[in-house]
Motif scaffolding. Structure first.
Motif, PDB file in Angstrom:
ATOM      1  N   LEU A 112      -4.822  -2.207  -8.962  1.00 33.91           N
ATOM      2  CA  LEU A 112      -3.800  -3.129  -8.482  1.00 33.91           C
ATOM      3  C   LEU A 112      -4.177  -4.581  -8.731  1.00 33.91           C
ATOM      4  O   LEU A 112      -3.301  -5.449  -8.819  1.00 33.91           O
ATOM      5  N   LYS A 152      -4.391   2.498  -9.941  1.00 31.37           N
ATOM      6  CA  LYS A 152      -5.727   2.434  -9.349  1.00 31.37           C
ATOM      7  C   LYS A 152      -6.326   1.042  -9.502  1.00 31.37           C
ATOM      8  O   LYS A 152      -7.315   0.716  -8.851  1.00 31.37           O
ATOM      9  N   CYS A 187       0.831  -1.212   0.000  1.00 32.67           N
ATOM     10  CA  CYS A 187       0.000   0.000   0.000  1.00 32.67           C
ATOM     11  C   CYS A 187       0.864   1.259   0.000  1.00 32.67           C
ATOM     12  O   CYS A 187       0.538   2.247  -0.664  1.00 32.67           O
ATOM     13  N   TYR A 205       2.402   1.435  -3.670  1.00 29.53           N
ATOM     14  CA  TYR A 205       1.525   1.462  -4.837  1.00 29.53           C
ATOM     15  C   TYR A 205       0.195   2.179  -4.626  1.00 29.53           C
ATOM     16  O   TYR A 205      -0.500   2.448  -5.601  1.00 29.53           O
ATOM     17  N   ARG A 206      -0.145   2.494  -3.360  1.00 33.05           N
ATOM     18  CA  ARG A 206      -1.423   3.174  -3.137  1.00 33.05           C
ATOM     19  C   ARG A 206      -1.253   4.544  -2.538  1.00 33.05           C
ATOM     20  O   ARG A 206      -2.219   5.201  -2.201  1.00 33.05           O
ATOM     21  N   LEU A 222      -6.075  -7.672  -2.719  1.00 34.86           N
ATOM     22  CA  LEU A 222      -5.401  -6.504  -3.289  1.00 34.86           C
ATOM     23  C   LEU A 222      -4.717  -6.834  -4.609  1.00 34.86           C
ATOM     24  O   LEU A 222      -4.847  -6.079  -5.586  1.00 34.86           O
TER      25      LEU A 222
END
Length: 532
Positions: free
Chosen positions: A137, A135, A93, A96-97, A162
């Motif tokens: 994943l 957006k 996260c 990548y988020r 995820l």
């Protein structure tokens, strides 16, 4: 309250635990001590740092708290200056988020100065595509959480939700140490095929019953993980689909097949590539234990301490007291053998490579045998001695290079025949007769009366010059003998003299029809195009 916080922090650390410096996930180490230090208040954590950059070896003011790997690889640190790491789900996260949207103010600050010192705004090409991809994943197949301090897995269900399609995961330089965590990762990622665990110090806690989840892994990278071959043998039954196994920099010195009576490594039926680079293997007998891996095509042994090699099915070189001589199908599919930067210095080792049935690609650079300055032989001699090799030291051996190398090699050997016994020549140069016959090279009588200085012409190059110009046509060619140290500038001046050219600058072009070295005479055709 401060004391309570410190105690709470200390509870997060245990001896043997992997940690990193707070704020610096790339500086990793292992906890070796937790407790008080004489002359200092509070509790301390003794760390043995992986980079070896500490202050002592675990002995402080004459008191030994623990023993570190190096003389100055350890230090005593407050718990607040260390981190026990984060979970894999948090790392995914984080990388990548995280909010990647840039504000207008940030974009205004993204510029470079031109030659005239003006600001030129930077535009991030493809930025919106990247943002859109991140957006989604659940569609990503390859991810990396290298050097993020991953020490645990987290919720397996969250990871599966995820990134359900993840096939490749790079976990380089993290804090994972238990194989139980590795199997949990494989369980959470059902599509995982490529797993890189480089620089994770893995403990020898392998539970064979739990390793079945590794059966889908095709590529497993265990470089610099402290792995032993005994651990590899424990992993073997679970690695049913393994195609590439990387074991670089693990201080491996021996290969121990299992169970104990077994002399050769068995199994690994789908393994195509095995990398054992940067280890301490110094005996080729250890490598021979891999000769029954039936699918093995690439074996990487760069940067070890090997001094000689041999093909185990060759009775002349086999020491039956060490290796079972029944190895009649040794390395039958091996195509690539990387031996760079070892200690190989004998030609018998080079000649033995011809016995490997399918070997096409060899690396020998960095060995004494490949360095003429250290008593080794030049590239052309290696090519001539290795009859089937298509790639040598990463460079393709073309048919032309092979032909020229073999002819040059035969001529060199024939020149030595004047002083050496023919039988000894055949023994030292096993391919000599074969190459001599292949290229139709006749025997040449040794020169007599060679005592004293040789004639000057023996060292000259035979050059054929053709003069061609748009306003004068083509002149008759001239053949001249020139010293090998003639420069291009000198050759141009000679062309002007030979062809009586005044006020015209010649341009030289070389056309190599055939280039053989025959008693120091080189035949080359040169074209001289003239331009006003």
């Amino acid at each position: 309250m401060a004391d309570d916080d410190e105690k709470a922090l200390l509870l997060r650390f245990r001896i043997g635990q992997r940690i990193h410096a707070a704020g610096n996930p790339q500086r990793t180490g292992t906890v070796r001590y937790v407790g008080p230090v004489d002359g200092h208040a509070g509790e301390w954590v003794g760390v043995d740092w992986d980079d070896g950059e500490g202050k002592h070896d675990g002995d402080v003011n004459g008191v030994r708290y623990f023993s570190a790997r190096g003389e100055r690889s350890a230090s005593l640190v407050r718990a607040k200056n260390l981190s026990a790491g984060i979970s894999l789900i948090d790392a995914l996260c984080t990388r990548y988020r995280s909010d990647t949207t840039t504000t207008k103010e940030e974009e205004d600050e993204m510029y470079v100065h031109s030659m005239s010192n003006k600001r030129v705004q930077i535009q991030l090409v493809g930025k919106h595509k990247v943002e859109e991809k991140l957006k989604r994943l659940d569609e990503i197949c390859s991810m990396s959480t290298a050097y993020l301090g991953v020490s645990s897995v987290g919720s397996s269900h969250e990871i599966t939700a995820l990134v359900p399609k993840l096939k490749e995961l790079d976990l380089t330089g993290n804090l994972l140490s238990k194989w139980q965590d590795i199997t949990s990762i494989c369980k959470a990622l059902p599509a995982l095929e490529v797993l890189n665990l480089t620089r994770n110090s893995l403990e020898d806690d392998i539970d064979v019953a739990e390793l079945s989840l590794l059966c889908r892994i095709r590529v497993l990278v265990l470089n610099n993980c402290g792995v032993t071959w005994e651990q590899v043998e424990k992993l073997k039954p679970s690695l049913e689909s393994i195609e590439e196994l990387h074991l670089m920099a693990n201080n491996l010195q021996s290969i121990v097949p299992s169970p104990p009576p077994t002399k050769f490594v068995e199994g690994f039926d789908s393994l195509h590539l095995l990398s054992l680079e940067d280890n301490f293997i110094d005996d080729w007998d250890e490598v021979v234990k891999l000769c029954h891996l039936r699918s093995l095509e690439q074996l990487h042994l760069n940067n070890n301490n090997l001094k000689r090699i041999y093909y185990p099915a060759n009775p002349a070189s086999l020491d039956s007291t060490k290796i079972d001589s029944r190895c009649d199908r040794a390395f039958k599919n091996l195509k690539c053998l990387l031996l760079g930067s070892n200690q190989i210095e004998d030609l018998a080792s080079i000649d033995s490579l011809n016995f490997f049935p399918n070997l096409l690609d060899v690396r020998l650079s960095g060995n004494p045998i490949d360095d003429p300055a250290k008593g080794g032989v030049p590239r052309f001699a290696l090519i001539a001695r290795l009859g089937k090799i298509k790639i040598l030291n990463g460079s393709e051996v073309t048919s032309r290079e092979r032909r020229e190398s073999e002819i040059r090699y035969v001529r060199l050997v024939m020149a030595k025949m004047q002083a050496e016994n023919l039988a000894e020549i055949e023994q030292l140069h096993p391919r000599f007769s074969e190459l001599k016959l292949l290229h139709g090279i006749d025997d040449e009588k040794p020169a007599t009366g060679t005592a004293g200085p040789q004639k000057m012409s023996a060292g000259l190059l035979c050059i054929t010059l053709k003069c061609v110009g748009p306003s004068m046509g083509e002149k008759l060619p001239l053949t001249k003998k020139l010293p090998p140290n003639t420069t291009v500038g000198r050759l141009k001046a000679l062309c002007e003299s030979f062809f009586k050219l005044k006020g015209i600058r010649p341009r030289l072009f070389i056309q190599e029809e055939v280039c053989y070295i025959v008693y120091k005479l080189i035949y080359i055709t040169l074209f001289c195009y003239l331009w006003a």
